[in-house]
Design an enzyme around this catalytic site. Structure first.
Site, mmCIF file in Angstrom:
data_model
loop_
_atom_site.group_PDB
_atom_site.id
_atom_site.type_symbol
_atom_site.label_atom_id
_atom_site.label_comp_id
_atom_site.label_asym_id
_atom_site.label_seq_id
_atom_site.Cartn_x
_atom_site.Cartn_y
_atom_site.Cartn_z
ATOM 1 N N HIS A 170 0.781 -1.076 0.007
ATOM 2 C CA HIS A 170 -0.066 -0.082 0.011
ATOM 3 C C HIS A 170 0.862 1.168 -0.115
ATOM 4 C CE1 HIS A 170 -3.564 2.313 0.311
ATOM 5 N NE2 HIS A 170 -4.224 1.612 1.012
ATOM 6 N N ASP A 415 -11.024 -6.168 -18.221
ATOM 7 C CA ASP A 415 -11.406 -7.195 -19.404
ATOM 8 C C ASP A 415 -10.158 -7.624 -19.863
ATOM 9 O OD1 ASP A 415 -12.009 -9.051 -21.272
ATOM 10 O OD2 ASP A 415 -13.735 -7.535 -21.814
#
Length: 486
Positions: A170, A415
């Protein structure tokens, strides 16, 4: 020999880097927003349809994933670099040198894919751990601790589908930057190398100029506190660095994922607004999808934690905190949405436990969260170091609920060329403080997906409370509509 359930067979292990000599040696200074983040990994899984064999996957899909990843890393090169945690007083930084790379694992699993991605039913949380890549542990170079920043794993479920797993620190990236990277990688894989030119023409490349943050006067005043907090945390950490998803759990945890479509969220929003009098200033508040979903989830979660025979446990005036990490990109002048790194503002919102657990707790929580979100968007919050320290202390002393992700990221749009994910999940929410995750809904652009992790008994209780709350809310809206028509 057959695989034991919920295990993987490693097929390939390699390293993927940006194309050689495509990125010069680059050092990125840390900002105040980066330094408040942990080096602990954020862990994301995306499950995709792919009804073909393991051999077909390795021969056709894996090369495309690796080639497109290399091109994406040319643009997002810090992920392939290292976080250099230097001893005080030297400021830590991110360093990329030519040839830096990230581990890329290809694995096979014979696990029940349909079970792993079930909605509205508690699932054993540990079942997802084999699909999470493990970040390499930090190493010492002189007095500097060197932290790798990303690891990737793709797992094929023969003739069913595959999973893309990502672990990243992070401290290098927030959710917005991670989503930008994943969508770029997936789009290059789907559309080919020419897609990089499209990014350049659309000004969609990562933005690395950190002077917009580091030169802000108010953030300069906060930097000493941020550095102190970072160094205190670093000194307190052990040299061993174990990825929590690969450790052993004493008490089994379960994962529960539910969705609300746009129509249900609109009923929830209307019901919340109806709880306030017509002349109440709270009527004018905008109750966002984020505010009403967080309120509903948090209140049901809190009620699932208490003992029904003694619901307040003698702590009626106790406080609970809601922890908001807000994306600051749209709030800072000249800051593009493509800024690479952490650009977050942390806010701790305290509330009274008795109000949250009361009959109107959902509306109360939604009002407080909605007000805080409005202030974050429309006013410059008090960012004095003393206020930040007070908020962090408040969060550590009282029960605090956090949120991972955001429905605005559009993670179901990732995708690679074989369709959108069937399901996605954040694994890291099961480690550390209480938290749930939010993301967009796969089949409804106005819907939302929520995931929590707890014991099975508490999740069953949560599910019952959630269903009861939604029945009550829907019934109230139906009665309202019937009255208006009558």
């Amino acid at each position: 020999m057959a695989q034991p359930p919920n295990t993987i067979k490693v097929l390939q292990q390699s390293m993927v880097s940006p194309p050689i000599e495509s990125v010069p040696t680059t050092s990125l200074p840390m900002t105040m927003s980066d330094l408040y983040m942990s080096t602990s990994p954020v862990q994301w899984l995306g499950f995709y349809d792919f009804p073909r064999s393991t051999q077909n996957f390795i021969e056709t899909i894996v090369p495309s994933l690796k080639n497109s990843l290399s091109l994406a890393l040319k643009l997002f090169f810090p992920f392939a670099g290292n976080f250099m945690s230097t001893p005080p007083p030297t400021k830590p930084y991110i360093l990329y040198t030519d040839g830096n790379s990230i581990p890329f694992t290809v694995a096979e699993s014979l696990s029940d894919l349909d079970h792993l991605i079930m909605f509205n039913c508690p699932r054993v949380a540990e079942d997802l751990h084999p699909f999470v890549p493990q970040l390499a542990p930090p190493r010492l170079e002189g007095n500097t601790r060197v932290f790798p920043l990303m690891a990737l794993q793709v797992t094929i479920f023969p003739n069913l589908g595959f999973c893309v797993g990502v672990s990243f620190s992070h401290i290098v990236s927030d959710g917005a930057t991670f989503t930008h990277f994943m969508k770029t990688w997936a789009s290059i894989c789907k559309n080919g190398e020419d897609y990089v030119m499209c990014l350049q023409n659309e000004n969609s490349l990562p933005f690395y100029d950190r002077s917009l943050l580091n030169n802000m006067e108010i953030l300069k005043r906060m930097e000493p506190l941020a550095l102190k907090c970072f160094w205190d945390l670093t000194l307190a950490q052990k040299e061993e660095h174990e990825d929590p998803s690969h450790g052993n759990q004493v008490d089994p945890k379960y994962r529960f994922t539910f969705v609300m479509d746009g129509a249900q969220i609109e009923r929830l929003r209307r019901w919340v607004k109806n709880q306030f009098h017509r002349n109440d200033s709270d009527q004018s508040l905008y109750f966002s999808t984020y505010a009403v979903t967080c309120a509903l989830t948090w209140v049901c979660f809190l009620k699932s934690q208490v003992d029904g025979a003694n619901s307040f446990s003698g702590d009626e005036d106790g406080r609970c905190n809601f922890f908001i990490l807000a994306n600051n990109r749209n709030l800072l002048e000249n800051m593009p949405n493509t800024y690479f790194g952490n650009c977050l503002q942390a806010v701790v919102v305290p509330m009274k436990k008795k109000d949250l657990l009361g009959a109107n707790g959902i509306a109360y929580a939604a009002k407080v969260i909605a007000k805080e979100v409005w202030e974050l968007k429309n006013t410059r919050k008090d960012l004095e170091p003393e206020k930040v320290l007070q908020d962090l202390t408040e969060a550590s002393l009282n029960q605090t609920m956090g949120v991972a992700g955001s429905p605005k990221f559009g993670l179901y749009e990732i995708d690679f060329g074989w369709g959108r994910p069937k399901m996605m999940d954040f694994v890291h929410i099961e480690f550390g403080a209480d938290a749930f995750s939010l993301c967009d809904m796969r089949d409804d652009k106005y819907g939302i997906q929520v995931t929590l992790v707890e014991s099975r008994a508490k999740l069953e209780h949560f599910k019952a409370l959630l269903e009861e709350s939604l029945r009550m809310i829907n019934s109230a809206i139906i009665d309202e509509e019937a009255t208006q028509m009558g």
